[in-house]
Design a protein around this motif. Sequence first.
Motif, PDB file in Angstrom:
ATOM      1  N   GLN A 145      96.426  40.012  35.399  1.00 16.50           N
ATOM      2  CA  GLN A 145      96.719  39.944  36.956  1.00 16.50           C
ATOM      3  C   GLN A 145      95.905  39.060  37.692  1.00 16.50           C
ATOM      4  N   ILE A 146      96.223  39.103  39.063  1.00 18.87           N
ATOM      5  CA  ILE A 146      95.136  38.192  39.835  1.00 18.87           C
ATOM      6  C   ILE A 146      94.605  39.086  40.667  1.00 18.87           C
ATOM      7  N   GLY A 151      90.799  35.524  43.970  1.00 14.64           N
ATOM      8  CA  GLY A 151      92.028  34.698  43.172  1.00 14.64           C
ATOM      9  C   GLY A 151      91.783  34.309  41.955  1.00 14.64           C
ATOM     10  N   ARG A 153      92.144  35.215  38.078  1.00 16.14           N
ATOM     11  CA  ARG A 153      93.206  35.749  36.942  1.00 16.14           C
ATOM     12  C   ARG A 153      92.513  36.244  35.671  1.00 16.14           C
TER      13      ARG A 153
END
Length: 290
Positions: A145-146, A151, A153
């Motif tokens: 996920q980010i 920002g 990941r």
Amino acid sequence: MNSDFQAVRENLFPASHGAIEDWEAFPWHRDRTNRIQAHKAHSSQAIAIDVFGTVKMSTDRDRIFDAIAARVGVAPGGPWEIALEWTDTDRLLGEPRPTQVDALAVGSKAALVIECKFTEPGGKCSQTVVLRSGERQCNGGYADQINPGNGLRGRCALTGKGIRYWEYVPKVFALDPAVDHTPCPFKADAYQWMRNAVLAAALGRHHKLQAAALAVFADHPSFPTARKAKRGPMDPALGGQAAITPISYQQIIAIACHVGLDQELWTGLSAWVDRKVAMAASRKSEFQEV
């Protein structure tokens, strides 16, 4: 000594007082008005000091911690040093705000990371809390996920911030860090117990000692925290269920009574703790744990 400290002293078992070297500088738990909370009968910090402060100051200390070490599966061997409200100033886990545990006991062969509870649950991970933007830094799973906050990941928002929990999790909990785990295996109060388990592993590696984490609790049938601790504070599906050893204050005092020489001291502490537990059980709906 001001009135706040006088009230705290009256709520602590007398033999524990000497464990607090500087009453002004000690990291007391405080409320939103900055008032020390350890004057309250149901204070989690106070009962931890009652027991571990008394053990720290006792001539029976090494006998007691040798017995506790043997019980949790690490090597006994003193002399044992006990620090109350210990903070990982070496930042072994890379935390911006290092983990603080209720007590740390270090012997010649082993270290014990000790987290104490009265009736309150364990702490939760902050990464799933909704931000002002309405977003969450983590969706609640250990999965790709980010993080909308920075920002980055990754599977864990904390790893992206340089926090090293998942460097130790695979060995401690037998979890593969390269695969998804949904929901996160350390959701809810399992998060705090995980932190203590990996901190113990990090301390053991750093100091070349055996190490274990203890979940110490006040035992009473009406306390949900006690019932959960006795079942095991972590999810039984986790391979590292034994990474956290639950033990009650009453069991610790029973150990002190069994191996200690100062029977009058341990009988008195037992009655003191029993009184606090009974009071909390009878009025727990009125209390907010501190």
